[in-house]
Design an enzyme around this catalytic site. Structure first.
Site, mmCIF file in Angstrom:
data_model
loop_
_atom_site.group_PDB
_atom_site.id
_atom_site.type_symbol
_atom_site.label_atom_id
_atom_site.label_comp_id
_atom_site.label_asym_id
_atom_site.label_seq_id
_atom_site.Cartn_x
_atom_site.Cartn_y
_atom_site.Cartn_z
ATOM 1 C CE LYS A 264 -3.150 1.216 -3.460
ATOM 2 N NZ LYS A 264 -4.366 1.014 -2.622
ATOM 3 C CG ASP A 269 -7.112 -3.111 -5.855
ATOM 4 O OD1 ASP A 269 -6.801 -4.285 -6.097
ATOM 5 O OD2 ASP A 269 -7.386 -2.680 -4.723
ATOM 6 C CE LYS A 276 -10.480 -3.187 -4.653
ATOM 7 N NZ LYS A 276 -10.625 -2.847 -3.230
ATOM 8 C CG ASP A 287 -6.280 1.470 -5.285
ATOM 9 O OD1 ASP A 287 -6.334 2.288 -4.349
ATOM 10 O OD2 ASP A 287 -6.060 0.257 -5.114
ATOM 11 C CG ASP A 346 -9.012 -5.610 -2.078
ATOM 12 O OD1 ASP A 346 -8.423 -4.968 -2.974
ATOM 13 O OD2 ASP A 346 -10.102 -5.257 -1.595
ATOM 14 C CD GLU A 348 -4.121 -3.215 -3.637
ATOM 15 O OE1 GLU A 348 -4.256 -2.012 -3.909
ATOM 16 O OE2 GLU A 348 -4.963 -3.849 -2.965
ATOM 17 N NE ARG A 350 -2.357 -3.024 3.678
ATOM 18 C CZ ARG A 350 -3.425 -3.080 4.487
ATOM 19 N NH1 ARG A 350 -3.354 -3.735 5.632
ATOM 20 N NH2 ARG A 350 -4.544 -2.493 4.136
#
Length: 498
Positions: A264, A269, A276, A287, A346, A348, A350
């Site tokens: 990933k 993010d 967030k 991230d 959020d 995201e 996956r």
């Protein structure tokens, strides 16, 4: 890295100034190398006064020892030396590195009485030095203690005294490859998000071609043609275009199925429309820790000439709350054809992984797939910063990963999967939704990813607690840890090289 260590190995060394580092275990009277570094036995008195007995990673520092050919002696405790494992030697190397920084040269005697500190121990010790030496100070303008007035990197010559020099040199070549991969992963995680976007990250991966890695970079147009609606949905709120990077190392037999690692790579993010909280959002530059680990691993495999065919795939996006960003309630179609209802923008990572995994499986048909992702805060609640979560559809692969983690101390804890958890991500409007709610968040995230791997042996490593902001120790003082590189190299080395 502020200090450059020039490491060599020798059976003996002529001491003349500088630093000598000796090791002492709790079962011996004198440390290794005492006869040459401390002929007047200053150690005995100093140890008695300091009540130093050689407990693990304890130390005794003797400045200007009388009758010694060196300027300073540091004795590091090993505990019971007969019980030392590979990671213990790494930690001892790190502990030594912390004491070498302000000298020009150092001799280190590692042959502890009662043990056979051969080439493997010497190479592990040296790797510990390299990992501890790392620091990320690219954007600091003030010169540190480890730089000269012109900002040049300080160099320290380190001689490790070992009876098995040939083996140490041979094994150290692999250690340097591992260190290079870990340092690359740390650098990527530590880079500020205004500097490292998807395009810039892809360029860093492209640089691995110098080591013999074949690198392809797919643009937004190519991903759209492939139907990667899940990954592209995450990226559509950012002015920075996404990239999918495919790295191939062909070190095994020509017709041998590859092993595959997927990362990933959300370079920043914000949470998207489901934004967030402001506090701590700066940490979301990390991230992409999974993509960093995969890139670092591919560096390591190539640099040490691993006899394996390996694939590294990283999905690189930025998740931002633009007017064009995807919304909660949107439905996207993944490359697999399965549809996904967006409940929370959020969740995201996956979405990036599901298309990357499907692409990897469909194109390469690998022996297994392992994905790494800083995926959920829930894994931090469960395991803290000390272990990563392991989810798998294959017991053999899970056991191999767990064993590799015990060797490298990049530890994994296996978490459950099951049909009852799977129901939590069923959607009224699409084939699935991208989050199952607050409870069992790490598990439902893994259940989501599992729908895109088919029957291929697969493992998902949730490294949210270990890739960034993890506990500092003897071999890592960095915010970005490089977690996963040593773990996966050990897995490949022990189980999949021909």
């Amino acid at each position: 890295m502020s200090v450059k260590f020039e490491i060599s190995f020798a059976k003996t060394v002529r001491l003349n100034g500088g630093l000598a580092i000796l090791l002492k275990d709790t079962d011996s009277e004198l440390p290794a190398g005492a006869a040459s570094a401390d002929p007047a036995n200053v150690f005995a008195k100093a140890a008695r006064i300091a009540r130093f007995i050689g407990k693990g990673l304890s130390s005794l520092d003797i400045v200007a020892p009388e009758g010694s050919p060196v300027d300073r002696i540091v004795i590091i405790g090993t505990g019971k030396a007969k019980e030392l494992n590979a990671h213990d030697w790494l930690k001892l190397g790190g502990a030594a590195a912390a004491r070498i920084r302000n000298v020009d040269k150092a001799a280190i005697f590692i042959d502890v009485p009662g043990t056979a500190a051969g080439g493997k121990a010497a190479a592990d010790f040296a790797l510990g030095i390299l990992l501890r030496a790392y620091s990320f100070d690219t954007y600091k303008t003030k010169k540190g203690d480890d730089e000269d007035k012109n900002g040049a990197q300080k160099s320290v010559k380190v001689t490790i005294v070992t009876p098995d020099v040939a083996a140490a040199k041979k094994l150290f070549a692999a250690s340097e490859a591992i260190a290079g991969g870990v340092i690359l992963a740390r650098d990527l995680v530590n880079e500020p998000p205004n500097i490292l976007g998807p395009v810039e990250f892809a360029a860093k991966a492209k640089a691995l071609e110098k080591l013999g890695v074949e690198v392809e970079i797919l643009t937004e147009r190519e991903m759209r043609r492939l139907g990667m609606g899940a990954l592209l949905g995450v990226a559509q709120g950012s002015v920075r275009p996404p990239r999918l990077v495919i790295m191939q190392w062909k070190g095994g037999k020509a017709k041998e199925k590859p092993v595959a690692f997927i990362g990933k790579g959300v370079v920043f993010d914000s949470g998207g429309i489901s934004i967030k909280p402001a506090a701590g959002m700066e940490d979301m530059k990390g991230d992409m820790g999974g993509a960093a680990a995969v890139t670092g691993l591919m560096h390591t495999l190539a640099a040490r000439g691993a006899k394996v065919n390996a694939i590294g795939v990283i999905g690189l996006v930025e998740n931002m709350p633009d007017g064009n960003a995807q919304r909660p309630g949107d439905i996207v179609t993944s490359m697999s054809g399965q549809t996904i209802e967006i409940i929370n923008t959020d969740a995201e990572g996956r979405l990036v992984l599901c298309d990357a995994l499907w692409y990897t499986n469909d194109r390469f048909k690998p022996q297994f797939m392992i994905n790494l992702a800083t995926l959920t805060g829930a894994i931090l609640v469960a395991l803290g910063n000390l272990q990563a979560g392991l989810f798998s559809n294959d017991d053999q692969l899970a056991n191999q990963l767990t064993a590799a983690g015990l060797v490298t101390n990049e530890r994994l804890w296996r978490m459950p999967l099951g049909k009852d958890y799977d129901k939590m991500i069923d959607s009224k409007f699409a084939d699935m939704k991208n989050t199952g709610g607050r409870y069992a968040g790490s598990i439902t995230a893994a259940q989501f990813i599992k729908r895109f791997v088919q029957e291929t042996p697969w493992a998902h490593l949730d490294i949210a607690g270990t890739a960034m902001g993890s506990a500092q120790d003897e071999i890592n003082q960095s915010w970005g840890s490089g977690f996963g590189v040593r773990l996966l190299d050990e897995l490949v080395r022990e189980n999949y090289e021909s």
